[in-house]
Design a protein around this motif. Structure first.
Motif, PDB file in Angstrom:
ATOM      1  N   ASP A 105     120.121 -10.516  49.713  1.00  0.00           N
ATOM      2  CA  ASP A 105     119.731  -9.940  51.001  1.00  0.00           C
ATOM      3  C   ASP A 105     120.899  -9.458  51.864  1.00  0.00           C
ATOM      4  OD1 ASP A 105     120.702 -12.476  51.517  1.00  0.00           O
ATOM      5  OD2 ASP A 105     118.939 -13.219  52.573  1.00  0.00           O
ATOM      6  N   HIS A 106     121.981 -10.231  51.921  1.00  0.00           N
ATOM      7  CA  HIS A 106     123.046  -9.927  52.882  1.00  0.00           C
ATOM      8  C   HIS A 106     123.747  -8.597  52.617  1.00  0.00           C
ATOM      9  CE1 HIS A 106     122.433 -13.988  54.217  1.00  0.00           C
ATOM     10  NE2 HIS A 106     123.361 -13.865  55.137  1.00  0.00           N
ATOM     11  N   ASN A 107     123.924  -8.304  51.375  1.00  0.00           N
ATOM     12  CA  ASN A 107     124.787  -7.221  50.934  1.00  0.00           C
ATOM     13  C   ASN A 107     124.068  -5.970  50.497  1.00  0.00           C
ATOM     14  OD1 ASN A 107     127.508  -7.065  50.559  1.00  0.00           O
ATOM     15  ND2 ASN A 107     127.519  -8.831  49.211  1.00  0.00           N
ATOM     16  N   VAL A 108     122.752  -6.042  50.375  1.00  0.00           N
ATOM     17  CA  VAL A 108     122.034  -4.993  49.648  1.00  0.00           C
ATOM     18  C   VAL A 108     121.870  -3.733  50.501  1.00  0.00           C
ATOM     19  CG1 VAL A 108     120.819  -6.692  48.261  1.00  0.00           C
ATOM     20  CG2 VAL A 108     119.738  -5.832  50.331  1.00  0.00           C
ATOM     21  N   PRO A 109     121.902  -2.567  49.859  1.00  0.00           N
ATOM     22  CA  PRO A 109     121.647  -1.343  50.608  1.00  0.00           C
ATOM     23  C   PRO A 109     120.183  -1.318  51.063  1.00  0.00           C
ATOM     24  CG  PRO A 109     121.794  -0.880  48.249  1.00  0.00           C
ATOM     25  CD  PRO A 109     122.093  -2.333  48.417  1.00  0.00           C
ATOM     26  N   THR A 110     119.886  -0.535  52.094  1.00  0.00           N
ATOM     27  CA  THR A 110     118.500  -0.450  52.554  1.00  0.00           C
ATOM     28  C   THR A 110     117.913   0.932  52.263  1.00  0.00           C
ATOM     29  OG1 THR A 110     119.282   0.125  54.758  1.00  0.00           O
ATOM     30  CG2 THR A 110     118.784  -2.181  54.356  1.00  0.00           C
ATOM     31  N   GLN A 111     118.644   1.680  51.445  1.00  0.00           N
ATOM     32  CA  GLN A 111     118.131   2.957  50.957  1.00  0.00           C
ATOM     33  C   GLN A 111     118.367   2.996  49.455  1.00  0.00           C
ATOM     34  OE1 GLN A 111     120.585   5.283  53.665  1.00  0.00           O
ATOM     35  NE2 GLN A 111     118.773   6.417  54.266  1.00  0.00           N
ATOM     36  N   ASN A 112     117.462   3.667  48.746  1.00  0.00           N
ATOM     37  CA  ASN A 112     117.626   3.844  47.298  1.00  0.00           C
ATOM     38  C   ASN A 112     117.970   2.558  46.562  1.00  0.00           C
ATOM     39  OD1 ASN A 112     117.186   6.643  47.457  1.00  0.00           O
ATOM     40  ND2 ASN A 112     119.306   6.926  48.144  1.00  0.00           N
ATOM     41  N   GLN A 113     117.165   1.551  46.819  1.00  0.00           N
ATOM     42  CA  GLN A 113     117.465   0.261  46.184  1.00  0.00           C
ATOM     43  C   GLN A 113     117.297   0.294  44.666  1.00  0.00           C
ATOM     44  OE1 GLN A 113     115.225  -2.812  48.258  1.00  0.00           O
ATOM     45  NE2 GLN A 113     116.803  -3.009  49.837  1.00  0.00           N
ATOM     46  N   HIS A 114     116.660   1.346  44.172  1.00  0.00           N
ATOM     47  CA  HIS A 114     116.493   1.425  42.712  1.00  0.00           C
ATOM     48  C   HIS A 114     117.781   1.896  42.027  1.00  0.00           C
ATOM     49  CE1 HIS A 114     115.709   5.383  44.369  1.00  0.00           C
ATOM     50  NE2 HIS A 114     115.957   5.901  43.178  1.00  0.00           N
ATOM     51  N   LEU A 115     118.706   2.486  42.808  1.00  0.00           N
ATOM     52  CA  LEU A 115     119.958   2.969  42.214  1.00  0.00           C
ATOM     53  C   LEU A 115     121.001   1.839  42.204  1.00  0.00           C
ATOM     54  CD1 LEU A 115     120.279   6.458  43.962  1.00  0.00           C
ATOM     55  CD2 LEU A 115     119.366   5.944  41.686  1.00  0.00           C
ATOM     56  N   PRO A 116     122.016   1.949  41.339  1.00  0.00           N
ATOM     57  CA  PRO A 116     123.076   0.937  41.360  1.00  0.00           C
ATOM     58  C   PRO A 116     123.746   0.909  42.741  1.00  0.00           C
ATOM     59  CG  PRO A 116     123.327   2.411  39.464  1.00  0.00           C
ATOM     60  CD  PRO A 116     122.234   2.976  40.312  1.00  0.00           C
ATOM     61  N   ILE A 117     124.157  -0.275  43.201  1.00  0.00           N
ATOM     62  CA  ILE A 117     124.808  -0.396  44.507  1.00  0.00           C
ATOM     63  C   ILE A 117     126.147   0.333  44.465  1.00  0.00           C
ATOM     64  CG2 ILE A 117     125.721  -2.019  46.219  1.00  0.00           C
ATOM     65  CD1 ILE A 117     123.770  -4.090  45.153  1.00  0.00           C
ATOM     66  N   LYS A 118     126.352   1.213  45.464  1.00  0.00           N
ATOM     67  CA  LYS A 118     127.576   2.037  45.463  1.00  0.00           C
ATOM     68  C   LYS A 118     128.830   1.222  45.739  1.00  0.00           C
ATOM     69  CE  LYS A 118     125.577   6.286  47.151  1.00  0.00           C
ATOM     70  NZ  LYS A 118     125.219   6.445  48.554  1.00  0.00           N
ATOM     71  N   ASP A 119     128.769   0.364  46.742  1.00  0.00           N
ATOM     72  CA  ASP A 119     129.952  -0.409  47.113  1.00  0.00           C
ATOM     73  C   ASP A 119     130.264  -1.413  45.994  1.00  0.00           C
ATOM     74  OD1 ASP A 119     131.597  -1.535  49.726  1.00  0.00           O
ATOM     75  OD2 ASP A 119     131.030  -3.121  48.335  1.00  0.00           O
ATOM     76  N   ALA A 120     131.477  -1.261  45.428  1.00  0.00           N
ATOM     77  CA  ALA A 120     131.807  -2.036  44.224  1.00  0.00           C
ATOM     78  C   ALA A 120     131.770  -3.540  44.489  1.00  0.00           C
ATOM     79  CB  ALA A 120     133.177  -1.635  43.706  1.00  0.00           C
ATOM     80  N   LEU A 121     132.333  -3.962  45.622  1.00  0.00           N
ATOM     81  CA  LEU A 121     132.399  -5.400  45.885  1.00  0.00           C
ATOM     82  C   LEU A 121     131.011  -6.006  46.094  1.00  0.00           C
ATOM     83  CD1 LEU A 121     135.530  -5.504  48.203  1.00  0.00           C
ATOM     84  CD2 LEU A 121     135.359  -6.344  45.857  1.00  0.00           C
ATOM     85  N   SER A 122     130.168  -5.255  46.815  1.00  0.00           N
ATOM     86  CA  SER A 122     128.797  -5.741  47.010  1.00  0.00           C
ATOM     87  C   SER A 122     128.090  -5.857  45.665  1.00  0.00           C
ATOM     88  CB  SER A 122     127.993  -4.790  47.896  1.00  0.00           C
ATOM     89  OG  SER A 122     128.550  -4.722  49.178  1.00  0.00           O
ATOM     90  N   ARG A 123     128.324  -4.846  44.833  1.00  0.00           N
ATOM     91  CA  ARG A 123     127.661  -4.837  43.530  1.00  0.00           C
ATOM     92  C   ARG A 123     128.098  -6.058  42.717  1.00  0.00           C
ATOM     93  NH1 ARG A 123     129.102   0.107  41.762  1.00  0.00           N
ATOM     94  NH2 ARG A 123     130.798  -0.761  40.537  1.00  0.00           N
ATOM     95  N   ILE A 124     129.389  -6.349  42.765  1.00  0.00           N
ATOM     96  CA  ILE A 124     129.903  -7.496  42.006  1.00  0.00           C
ATOM     97  C   ILE A 124     129.233  -8.788  42.482  1.00  0.00           C
ATOM     98  CG2 ILE A 124     131.962  -8.929  41.638  1.00  0.00           C
ATOM     99  CD1 ILE A 124     133.579  -6.280  41.680  1.00  0.00           C
ATOM    100  N   GLN A 125     129.072  -8.893  43.807  1.00  0.00           N
ATOM    101  CA  GLN A 125     128.477 -10.119  44.337  1.00  0.00           C
ATOM    102  C   GLN A 125     126.997 -10.250  43.946  1.00  0.00           C
ATOM    103  OE1 GLN A 125     128.832 -10.744  48.628  1.00  0.00           O
ATOM    104  NE2 GLN A 125     130.394 -12.270  48.232  1.00  0.00           N
ATOM    105  N   VAL A 126     126.276  -9.131  44.042  1.00  0.00           N
ATOM    106  CA  VAL A 126     124.853  -9.164  43.685  1.00  0.00           C
ATOM    107  C   VAL A 126     124.692  -9.421  42.177  1.00  0.00           C
ATOM    108  CG1 VAL A 126     122.735  -7.783  43.595  1.00  0.00           C
ATOM    109  CG2 VAL A 126     124.139  -7.767  45.663  1.00  0.00           C
ATOM    110  N   ASP A 127     125.567  -8.809  41.390  1.00  0.00           N
ATOM    111  CA  ASP A 127     125.532  -9.047  39.937  1.00  0.00           C
ATOM    112  C   ASP A 127     125.892 -10.493  39.599  1.00  0.00           C
ATOM    113  OD1 ASP A 127     124.724  -6.530  39.417  1.00  0.00           O
ATOM    114  OD2 ASP A 127     126.688  -5.762  38.785  1.00  0.00           O
ATOM    115  N   ALA A 128     126.857 -11.021  40.343  1.00  0.00           N
ATOM    116  CA  ALA A 128     127.268 -12.412  40.094  1.00  0.00           C
ATOM    117  C   ALA A 128     126.077 -13.340  40.306  1.00  0.00           C
ATOM    118  CB  ALA A 128     128.418 -12.813  41.007  1.00  0.00           C
TER     119      ALA A 128
END
Ligand code: SF4
Lengths: 197, 469
Positions: B62-85
């Motif tokens: 919830d904290h890091n996720v984009p609020t648009q185009n949630q079906h696409l990979p997260i653009k911000d690399a660090l956020s993506r790493i955290q969500v993937d982790a």
């Protein structure tokens, strides 16, 4: 966890009340997945402008102040529960924070990371600020065993409170998890009679 | 002996008492999210142990996720790493995850109650200070640090000092145009940001009991902003009605059995609190904050205080400099460029309905950017079902996908430096909504009114006008 016994150090004074954890470490720097490296962004927006240049006038950018003890105004660490605040202070090199009041979650987080929160009276806090203003390298002594903080040069001291269990943990470098794990049998027994509705 | 609601619930969860007044407290539900869990998972791995009770953990992103185009990979690399982790950790340790794209995804404090995970009499923790939200159901719920997240993962318990008890009584009738958010902002403005430190608060009184569950959650949510460990409200028929039929709520005879127990959860008449406060609902008006902590709130029709009127004049000076405001100034008429409606304080379906009801047939002021971020996927879907999405779109509001968003600006939803944002979130700290952003906290109705008018207004003036008075 590192042991904490006696700390003799000069101080870094920030005479501001209600310093919240968003100031200590802004949310946009919480994206790491390890505990290290947060010191770089400690007090980020007070330390640097938006171009990353150091802001003159903020104490961490003032070479005349350094040390392992941060001294801050009342209600330090309020707001977000982020333990990253304690990690950032520790990573930067602080081992103790002195204030006249700490927010609960911050206090717990600090203790769990070997960063000692020392709660002093308003008067004693004012004495430290005054002493540090007069002499930037003034030494403060914090003795955990005797629960005493002093300004040796001025000959003044005060006792501080700490939970006795937490004190033992810090003196010996243990953490709560080791203790809880040693109580697993009791926890399992508790679960057998604990109904959840 | 007479007991408070807090004591009844707490005592049932004490496994053992330890030296120094600490207790081993058993935790019924552990909610986790991507920002405060990765280091706890590594801690568990480093110790070479397994998670003790996986079935008691629920995870969401919830904290890091984009609020648009949630079906696409997260653009911000660090956020993506955290969500993937989080995804990988949940997979490795076999933990239920309502991640991005899942129909139950959302802000952790919105999804717990709406899924029926949150129930009276439980102990609930999460590595997030607004865990106090769940106390609205008569649960003991509070935020913990990451080391404690690891403790609960390892042992389903916390080693913790029992907080003191406080009761805040609010009797009377709440006026038109005044909401739970105004009540809690009012209380915090009176008690200060450290007024509740060391305490667990119970909210009580006729004004509280008249509130919906959503409104009760708004109140308990902000308990932490006065420094309290948590807030709670004794469960009643409103609570039971809300829980019944939800996904993880007990069913049939189980529900009745649970309800019998829940009905015992109230503070006994003779119970003694360490501290008590009394307020009158009639004294509460629409509130707004002018400073950089949630205690710096005023009635929207009042003036920003002068240095002589406050305990900490230095703090006031610093805050007002940051906010670009002057002592003694009225906020009414102040031009506002951004309106954010969302966060675990005010992003539930009831909040969206309040906004939609008001903005229906109106248009936002042209210079205002109005963003509304539902607290969960389920809220988002419900809003669509009720046609709220259309009403908002017609009014020029942008309805986003669920997450924490501009409440803390970890994703790309940030307020530009120096600009004012009227926000339904819970924190107006410096830089909270983006570096240099200037936040004013308000209720959803006040936020909606300001979005339409383009400047700070008393929502009641508008209500009167609409009624033709
Ligand atoms: S909405 Fe804001 S306050 Fe609530 S959990 Fe998310 S970041 Fe925290």
């Amino acid at each position: 966890m590192e042991k904490f016994k006696v700390l003799n150090s000069s101080v870094v004074p920030i005479s501001v009340e209600d310093i919240d954890t968003d100031q200590i470490i802004p949310a946009r720097f919480l994206k790491a997945t390890s505990r290290e490296g947060f010191g770089e962004n400690l007090f980020r927006d007070w330390r640097f402008d938006s171009d990353g240049k150091e802001k003159a006038g903020f104490v961490l950018n003032d070479d005349s102040y350094s040390g392992k003890i941060l001294v801050a105004g009342r209600n330090f660490g309020c707001g977000s529960s982020r333990e990253h605040a304690a990690w950032a202070l520790y990573d930067y090199g602080f081992r103790a924070v002195v204030s006249s009041y700490f927010a609960d979650i911050f206090k717990g987080n600090a203790l769990n990371n070997g960063l000692l929160p020392v709660q002093v009276s308003e008067d004693f806090l004012a004495e430290i600020f005054k002493a540090a203003e007069k002499e930037t390298s003034i030494q403060i002594k914090i003795d955990l065993e005797s629960q005493k903080i002093s300004i040796p040069k001025n000959g003044i001291s005060e006792e501080f409170e700490i939970n006795s269990f937490k004190k033992t943990c810090l003196l010996n470098g243990y953490d709560d998890i080791d203790f809880l794990l040693s109580n697993k049998k009791k926890i399992e027994k508790f679960e057998q009679q604990h109904l959840e509705f | 002996m007479a007991k408070t609601l807090f004591e009844k619930v707490w005592n049932r969860h004490v496994v053992d008492k330890v030296e120094g007044g600490l207790e081993i407290l058993y935790i019924d539900r552990h909610l986790i999210h991507e920002v405060t869990s990765p280091q706890a998972f590594s801690g568990i791995r480093n110790r070479g142990i397994d998670i003790f009770r996986k079935e008691k953990i629920v995870a969401t992103a919830d904290h890091n996720v984009p609020t648009q185009n949630q079906h696409l990979p997260i653009k911000d690399a660090l956020s993506r790493i955290q969500v993937d982790a989080l995804k990988n950790n949940c997979k490795d340790f076999d933990i239920e995850l309502y991640g991005l794209g899942h129909p139950y995804q959302g802000i952790v404090h919105v999804i717990g109650p709406e899924l029926g995970i949150t129930k009276p009499g439980m102990t609930i923790v999460c590595g997030d200070s607004h865990t106090s939200t769940h106390g609205a159901f008569g649960a003991i719920a509070f935020g913990i640090g990451t080391s404690q997240v690891e403790q609960v993962m390892a042992t389903q318990c916390l080693l913790i000092e029992r907080p003191k008890t406080m009761r805040i009584n609010i009797d009377g009738e709440i006026g038109e145009g005044i909401f739970a958010k105004d009540i809690i902002l009012y209380i915090i403005s009176k008690l200060g940001t450290a007024g509740g430190t060391g305490h667990f608060v119970e909210y009580s009184g006729t004004a509280i009991w008249s509130l919906s569950m959503e409104a009760r959650m708004t109140i308990c949510n902000m308990s932490i902003e006065m420094g309290a460990r948590g807030g709670m409200i004794a469960p009643d028929e409103t609570t039971f009605r809300y829980i019944k039929g939800r996904k993880f709520a007990p069913k049939g005879a189980d529900f009745d059995r649970a309800k019998d127990y829940w009905l015992t959860l109230y503070s006994d008449d003779e119970a003694i609190f360490d501290t008590e406060h009394y307020f009158r609902a009639e004294d509460i008006e629409p509130m707004i904050t002018y400073g950089t902590n949630p205690g710096m709130g005023i009635k929207i029709t009042d003036q920003v205080p002068e240095a002589e009127q406050v305990k900490n004049p230095e703090g006031l000076k610093k805050s007002l400099a940051y906010m670009g405001l002057n002592p003694g100034e009225s906020l009414l008429g102040k031009k506002i460029n951004h309106v954010f409606i969302g966060s675990c304080t005010n992003s539930r379906i009831e909040d969206l309905r309040i906004v939609a009801d008001f903005v229906k047939g109106k248009k936002k002021a042209s210079h205002v950017q109005a963003m509304i971020v539902p607290g969960s996927r389920q809220v988002q879907e419900q809003a669509k079902k009720e046609g709220i999405d259309k009403i908002l779109a017609d009014a020029g509001f942008e309805l986003r996908q669920s997450g924490c968003s501009a409440c803390l600006g970890m994703n790309e939803d940030k307020i530009p430096k120096g600009e004012y944002c009227v926000s339904t979130s819970n924190r107006n700290f410096e830089g909270r909504q983006g570096p240099g952003a200037r936040t004013m906290l308000v209720s959803p109705l006040t936020a909606a009114t300001i979005a339409i008018e383009g400047h700070v207004v008393d929502p009641r003036a508008y209500l009167l006008e609409e009624a033709g008075v």
